[in-house]
Design a protein around this motif. Structure first.
Motif, mmCIF file in Angstrom:
data_model
loop_
_atom_site.group_PDB
_atom_site.id
_atom_site.type_symbol
_atom_site.label_atom_id
_atom_site.label_comp_id
_atom_site.label_asym_id
_atom_site.label_seq_id
_atom_site.Cartn_x
_atom_site.Cartn_y
_atom_site.Cartn_z
ATOM 1 N N SER A 1 0.791 -1.236 0.000
ATOM 2 C CA SER A 1 0.000 0.000 0.000
ATOM 3 C C SER A 1 0.818 1.278 0.000
ATOM 4 O O SER A 1 0.252 2.369 -0.072
ATOM 5 N N ASN A 2 2.146 1.192 0.099
ATOM 6 C CA ASN A 2 2.941 2.423 0.152
ATOM 7 C C ASN A 2 4.356 2.193 -0.366
ATOM 8 O O ASN A 2 4.801 1.055 -0.536
ATOM 9 N N GLY A 3 5.059 3.311 -0.585
ATOM 10 C CA GLY A 3 6.390 3.241 -1.162
ATOM 11 C C GLY A 3 7.413 2.588 -0.260
ATOM 12 O O GLY A 3 8.315 1.885 -0.728
ATOM 13 N N GLU A 4 7.307 2.841 1.054
ATOM 14 C CA GLU A 4 8.263 2.242 1.991
ATOM 15 C C GLU A 4 8.189 0.715 1.941
ATOM 16 O O GLU A 4 9.223 0.021 1.884
ATOM 17 N N ALA A 5 6.968 0.184 1.957
ATOM 18 C CA ALA A 5 6.787 -1.270 1.904
ATOM 19 C C ALA A 5 7.274 -1.830 0.564
ATOM 20 O O ALA A 5 7.840 -2.927 0.504
ATOM 21 N N ALA A 6 7.068 -1.066 -0.502
ATOM 22 C CA ALA A 6 7.514 -1.512 -1.823
ATOM 23 C C ALA A 6 9.027 -1.607 -1.891
ATOM 24 O O ALA A 6 9.589 -2.586 -2.396
ATOM 25 N N LEU A 7 9.713 -0.579 -1.376
ATOM 26 C CA LEU A 7 11.172 -0.570 -1.415
ATOM 27 C C LEU A 7 11.743 -1.739 -0.614
ATOM 28 O O LEU A 7 12.687 -2.415 -1.040
ATOM 29 N N GLN A 8 11.142 -2.013 0.540
ATOM 30 C CA GLN A 8 11.596 -3.123 1.371
ATOM 31 C C GLN A 8 11.364 -4.461 0.663
ATOM 32 O O GLN A 8 12.202 -5.357 0.716
ATOM 33 N N ALA A 9 10.208 -4.584 -0.007
ATOM 34 C CA ALA A 9 9.887 -5.826 -0.723
ATOM 35 C C ALA A 9 10.897 -6.100 -1.834
ATOM 36 O O ALA A 9 11.344 -7.242 -2.020
#
Length: 449
Positions: free
Chosen positions: A36-44
């Motif tokens: 749902s957000n950029g932070e989670a995407a970068l970590q993924a």
């Protein structure tokens, strides 16, 4: 069926859009992870392999623009698609200059999204193929199967017959005969030659590491597993996996390997997701896998799965007519690589090479030529340059009792070479013409520690 190579990360703060787009892409055959957000995407992306990221631009916290900038900095080859309801032509141009592969306006048409995503994956696949072809061109001519004897013509004929099939192949023969070159030739002459050729030396790794090397592992699956690891089976998707020294794998790994051959799928170590792969398997061994007294025992059902086609590479002593061609090729190669002026071998030196039994086979011959080139003077190699070769070694086989087992002969030979090298295992491995890891494995097997 969704696979790792069609894995997509979907980034959007609106739950309805995530649910809808995820369903659309799954129906189209994609393996989709939604955040749902950029932070989670970068970590993924830091933890998993995602060939393509599809992201919204306006999101709470890290915006899509910031996410793309960070992705380009950390992962320059990362594929990115943008979908937004607030874009402009100028912004789209800026995104494309940053390396974004495609730019869609919301509301996104499902068919259009799938069409563009398919196109992006095809483009990336072509780029990977071009990279692989460039690597093949770089390595072309460095190593090839050399031999004009009837025995090697039979080997090459069999290679041609099996290459363009997907049958599993078991290559047998003594250490140093060129089993890896045969496997490489099968791959290069097959319809999979645009895919990867992945090699694994089964004897070089202990059981726990070999399992991870072959099948990969999830984060936390073992000590120090801080991120997901992709195994060699996944890396070999659409290509060929070559398992050298297959006889050294443990019973536990044999079971997992049997399942992959039967079902073409597996789970990573510590994982529950079933991964389907399209891989041709070629294996090689210098051991008798059907020996009922061998340790560890080799499963009979796995043996028959591996041995659909058997290619036995004869030892060099059984095809001495190939020695002049091999020797001349190795002289030219070593002179070029070692910056020497050596150009030829005298007839007397060549006859010495022909009469030597070459227990380490082609690898030992190549090492001997390289040594002679490095230490020799002038442009011609003579018998004195091969004084380190024992001319009486050729008579040793006749001294072996007729009822002596192959294992006993090999054990005695290793003991003798280790003694000649004062226990130096690296030198002994070179003398034997085998990898150092192979020698360590044989030392353990014959309890010579």
């Amino acid at each position: 069926m969704p696979t790792e190579r069609r894995r997509v990360l979907l980034v959007d703060d609106e739950e309805d859009i995530r649910i809808t787009m995820r369903a659309v892409l799954k129906r189209a055959g994609y393996n989709v992870t939604a955040v749902s957000n950029g932070e989670a995407a970068l970590q993924a992306v830091r933890e998993h392999l995602f060939p393509v990221v599809i992201t919204d631009l306006r999101m709470p916290g890290m915006s899509g623009d910031e996410l793309i900038t960070k992705l380009r900095a950390e992962f320059p080859e990362q594929g990115v698609m943008v979908m937004t309801g607030h874009g402009t032509v100028q912004h789209a141009v800026e995104m494309l200059r940053l390396g974004v592969a495609d730019y869609l306006m919301k509301p996104v048409n499902a068919d259009e999204l799938v069409f563009r995503l398919n196109r992006l994956f095809e483009t990336r696949s072509l780029a990977e193929e071009n990279t692989a072809l460039r690597e093949q061109v770089k390595s072309a001519g460095k190593r090839e199967i050399l031999g004009e004897s009837p025995e090697m013509r039979d080997v090459l004929s069999l290679v041609d017959k099996v290459a363009d099939t997907d049958a599993t192949v078991l290559i047998t023969g003594e250490s140093g005969v060129g089993k890896e070159l045969v496997a490489q030739a099968i791959h290069e002459r097959s319809s999979r030659n645009k895919g990867p050729f992945i090699k694994v030396s089964c004897a070089a790794l202990p059981e726990s590491l070999l399992e991870v090397e072959l099948f990969g592992a999830e984060e936390g699956a073992y000590t120090d597993a801080r991120k997901q690891r992709i195994g060699r089976f996944e890396l070999a998707h659409s290509g060929t996996l070559f398992l050298d020294e297959i006889g050294d794998i443990s019973p536990a790994v044999q079971i997992k390997l049997l399942r992959v051959l039967q079902e073409r799928e597996f789970e990573r170590v510590g994982g529950t997701e079933t991964i389907a792969v399209d891989v041709r398997l070629i294996s090689a061994t210098n051991q008798n896998l059907r020996d009922q007294h061998r340790e560890p025992p080799f499963r009979e059902d796995l043996y028959y799965r591996l041995n659909v086609i058997n290619i036995d590479v004869p030892p060099l002593r059984e095809r001495p007519t190939d020695i002049p061609l091999l020797a001349e090729t190795f002289v030219k190669r070593s002179a070029r690589e070692m910056n020497r002026m050596t150009r030829k071998i005298t007839p007397a030196a060549m006859e010495r090479l022909r009469s030597y039994p070459w227990p380490g086979n082609v690898r030992e011959l190549e090492n001997a030529i390289e040594r002679a080139v490095v230490l020799g003077d002038g442009d011609t190699l003579d018998t004195i340059d091969f004084a380190f070769l024992d001319p009486y070694r050729a008579a040793e086989p006749s001294a072996v009792p007729e009822d002596e087992t192959l294992e006993a002969v090999e054990r005695a030979h290793i003991i003798r070479i280790l003694a000649d090298c004062s226990g130096n295992r690296t030198q002994a491995a070179e003398r034997l013409g085998i990898h150092r890891e192979t020698l360590y494995n044989k030392i353990r097997r014959y309890k010579l520690d």
